[in-house]
Structure formats: structure tokens, C-alpha cells
Design a protein around this motif. Sequence first.
Motif, short mmCIF file in Angstrom:
data_model
loop_
_atom_site.label_atom_id
_atom_site.label_comp_id
_atom_site.label_asym_id
_atom_site.label_seq_id
_atom_site.Cartn_x
_atom_site.Cartn_y
_atom_site.Cartn_z
N PRO A 68 0.78 -1.23 0.00
CA PRO A 68 0.00 0.00 0.00
C PRO A 68 0.82 1.29 0.00
O PRO A 68 0.25 2.37 0.17
N GLU A 69 2.14 1.20 -0.21
CA GLU A 69 2.99 2.39 -0.08
C GLU A 69 2.52 3.53 -0.96
O GLU A 69 2.62 4.70 -0.62
N VAL A 70 1.99 3.18 -2.15
CA VAL A 70 1.57 4.24 -3.09
C VAL A 70 0.51 5.13 -2.46
O VAL A 70 0.44 6.33 -2.72
N LYS A 71 -0.27 4.56 -1.54
CA LYS A 71 -1.32 5.35 -0.87
C LYS A 71 -0.71 6.33 0.14
O LYS A 71 -1.39 7.24 0.60
N LEU A 72 0.54 6.09 0.51
CA LEU A 72 1.23 7.00 1.43
C LEU A 72 2.08 8.00 0.64
O LEU A 72 2.83 8.78 1.22
N GLY A 73 1.99 7.93 -0.67
CA GLY A 73 2.77 8.84 -1.52
C GLY A 73 4.19 8.37 -1.74
O GLY A 73 5.04 9.14 -2.19
N VAL A 74 4.48 7.13 -1.38
CA VAL A 74 5.83 6.61 -1.62
C VAL A 74 5.76 5.29 -2.39
O VAL A 74 4.81 5.04 -3.13
N MET A 75 6.77 4.47 -2.25
CA MET A 75 6.81 3.19 -2.95
C MET A 75 7.53 2.19 -2.06
O MET A 75 8.15 2.58 -1.08
N PRO A 76 7.45 0.91 -2.40
CA PRO A 76 8.21 -0.07 -1.59
C PRO A 76 9.70 0.24 -1.65
O PRO A 76 10.20 0.70 -2.68
N GLY A 77 10.40 -0.03 -0.53
CA GLY A 77 11.84 0.21 -0.50
C GLY A 77 12.63 -1.01 -0.08
O GLY A 77 13.85 -0.99 -0.07
N ALA A 78 11.91 -2.08 0.30
CA ALA A 78 12.62 -3.28 0.78
C ALA A 78 12.48 -4.43 -0.22
O ALA A 78 12.40 -5.58 0.17
N GLY A 79 12.42 -4.07 -1.50
CA GLY A 79 12.43 -5.12 -2.53
C GLY A 79 11.07 -5.43 -3.14
O GLY A 79 10.98 -6.29 -4.01
N GLY A 80 10.02 -4.74 -2.71
CA GLY A 80 8.66 -5.07 -3.18
C GLY A 80 8.49 -5.00 -4.69
O GLY A 80 7.88 -5.90 -5.28
N THR A 81 9.01 -3.97 -5.32
CA THR A 81 8.82 -3.86 -6.78
C THR A 81 9.57 -4.97 -7.51
O THR A 81 9.12 -5.45 -8.56
N GLN A 82 10.70 -5.39 -6.95
CA GLN A 82 11.53 -6.40 -7.62
C GLN A 82 11.02 -7.81 -7.36
O GLN A 82 10.84 -8.61 -8.28
N ARG A 83 10.79 -8.12 -6.09
CA ARG A 83 10.40 -9.51 -5.76
C ARG A 83 8.98 -9.82 -6.24
O ARG A 83 8.73 -10.89 -6.77
N LEU A 84 8.05 -8.88 -6.04
CA LEU A 84 6.67 -9.17 -6.45
C LEU A 84 6.62 -9.35 -7.98
O LEU A 84 5.95 -10.26 -8.48
N THR A 85 7.35 -8.53 -8.70
CA THR A 85 7.37 -8.63 -10.16
C THR A 85 7.96 -9.96 -10.61
O THR A 85 7.43 -10.62 -11.51
N ARG A 86 9.05 -10.38 -9.95
CA ARG A 86 9.64 -11.68 -10.31
C ARG A 86 8.70 -12.83 -9.97
O ARG A 86 8.64 -13.82 -10.68
N LEU A 87 7.98 -12.69 -8.84
CA LEU A 87 7.14 -13.81 -8.39
C LEU A 87 5.85 -13.95 -9.19
O LEU A 87 5.43 -15.06 -9.49
N ILE A 88 5.20 -12.83 -9.52
CA ILE A 88 3.87 -12.96 -10.14
C ILE A 88 3.79 -12.33 -11.53
O ILE A 88 2.73 -12.36 -12.14
N GLY A 89 4.88 -11.75 -12.01
CA GLY A 89 4.88 -11.15 -13.34
C GLY A 89 4.51 -9.67 -13.29
O GLY A 89 3.84 -9.20 -12.37
N LYS A 90 4.99 -8.92 -14.31
CA LYS A 90 4.87 -7.46 -14.27
C LYS A 90 3.43 -6.93 -14.28
O LYS A 90 3.09 -6.08 -13.46
N PRO A 91 2.55 -7.43 -15.16
CA PRO A 91 1.21 -6.81 -15.18
C PRO A 91 0.48 -6.96 -13.84
O PRO A 91 -0.12 -6.00 -13.34
#
Length: 258
Positions: free
Chosen positions: A131-154
Amino acid sequence: MGDSKYIHTEKTDWVALVRIVRHEILNALNLELVSELAEELLRLDGENDVRCIVLTGGQKAFAAGADISEMAGSTAIEMKMRNQFRVWDSIRLVRKPIIAAVNGFALGGGCELAMTCDMIVAGEDAKFGQPEVKLGVMPGAGGTQRLTRLIGKPRALELLLTGRRISADEAYRLGLVNRVVPSEDCVNEAVMLASEIAKQAPCAVQLIKEAANKALDADLQTGMEFERNAFYLLFATEDKSEGMRAFLEKRKPSFHGK
Ligand code: CAA
């Protein structure tokens, strides 16, 4: 038994069960907690009587993310100089398999922590999200990288860009979790899975984890070379001789991690 302010550990046969205990604030991950956790996981990695680790939180939350009250007043430079994710990253150095047993919320840094583990067993009430985007930020502990690798980009982007929470069943369908079980059984199921892994040859288990991580981090050729050399290396272990001899003698092997 190893207890610190926020981290409690119990050991059963070959398995360490590590609990995050900051339940009054849904296991929000402040700097001190993450340092204690990383230190404990790395300590257990060096313990001879531990072959697999289960990491869990409470019934209501595995962890509801990084501690927002700790970050709210920070500037970009303070965040950069604090370099807090160095400690998070050190969890990747643990060579033994870590299974996350997730009940309740695994949000933001909580979801990232679960994904840093090697497998996830989820209680049926578990909720995952970034939910980081709702706080005006983004994941910083690997969320964009690991989630994308695990479930695919879309599918990863949909979750990352909306901050939407997903149920345990949806997380299972997306391939984020290994299995969904009744919430009250979640920790036991994870410990049983860990016990099954703990019966295998420890050197093989560690090299298999390392090779699987290479599949995410390196190109195919590099990963294949790593796999091949690790395969040859295991022929130097007593457990290889014991495993193959036990098969030929039609008995169960007894592995000693040598
Ligand atoms: N940080 C600090 N405090 C938190 C927290 C967090 N991440 N999550 C929950 N809490 C606190 C609440 O402030 C509340 O404290 P008080 O009792 O003192 O008011 C207590 O925990 C209980 O929470 P709620 O009353 O909000 O419980 P709820 O059941 O109504 O809602 C929830 C639960 C949906 C998880 C909600 O607490 C929530 O949305 N939490 C924040 C989730 C979030 O945004 N996480 C991302 C953080 S940023 C991050 O993780 C960055 C990164 O990449 C590392």
C-alpha cells in the motif's frame, strides 16, 4: 531459546520458530525490530541444531509494514544516510531455508519480508499488499523487484499501483504463497513443512536454495554453471554416500550435514 525485545525464538527438532512480537502496533517494523530480526536469523543460520527456520507474526498481523511513525518526519537525506535497508538486505545472506507463516496483515514491508523468505504458508485470513503508493511513496525493501519476479509485471504493477489488498486465496492463485490453510493451523503447517525439509541432507538443501536464488538473480547460463558445480560439489559430502547407499540398501538415510 533466544529472546530479544521484539523477537522470540523456540527450537524443536532441527527447526527454529521465530516470532515477531510487537502485536500492539500490528508488528510495525521499526529499525530496532528489523535489526533484532536480521541478527537472530543470521545467528540461527550458524547454529548446528537448526536446519530450517519458520518466521511468523501474530494472529492479526504478520507485519503491517515499516513503522510509519518512525519514517513520517524523515527527510530524503536522513533516509539515505540511515541506509536502513542494508539490515533488511542482510536477511538474504541466510543460507538455510526460511518459511514465512503468515496470518493477518502482510502489508508493505510486511509483504516484502514474507517475500524475502523462501516459501510462504498463509492462514486463510491472511491479507497481502503493497500500500505504499497510498502514502505517496513506494516499496523500498524489494517489493517492486520480488513481487514482479514472483507474479509477473502486469499483475505486480496492478497491486503496486493501486495498493489493493489481496486475500490468501488470491495470493495463492497468483503464485505468491505455497499453500493456504486454516488460520489456526498456519504455524503448525509451516513447522511441518520445515521438519520435512530438515530431514534432507543439509548441504544439498543449502546449495539448492542458493541455486534457486541464482535463477532469479542471474542469466540462465550463469545459473546452469552454478547448478552444475554445486551438483559436483555435493559428491564430496558424506551425506551423498549415505543417501545413495541407503537407496541401494532399501533403508531410510540418516544425514549429518557433512
Ligand atoms: N506503522 C506504524 N503504526 C502502525 C502501522 C504501521 N505500518 N500499521 C498499524 N499501525 C498501528 C496503528 O497506528 C494503530 O496504532 P494506535 O492503536 O496507537 O492507533 C495500531 O497499529 C492498530 O492499527 P489500526 O487501528 O489501524 O488497525 P485496523 O485493524 O483498523 O487497520 C491496517 C489495520 C489496515 C493494517 C492499518 O493499520 C494500516 O493500514 N496500516 C498501515 C499499512 C501500511 O501502509 N503499510 C506500509 C508501510 S510503508 C512501508 O512498509 C515501506 C517499505 O517498503 C518498507
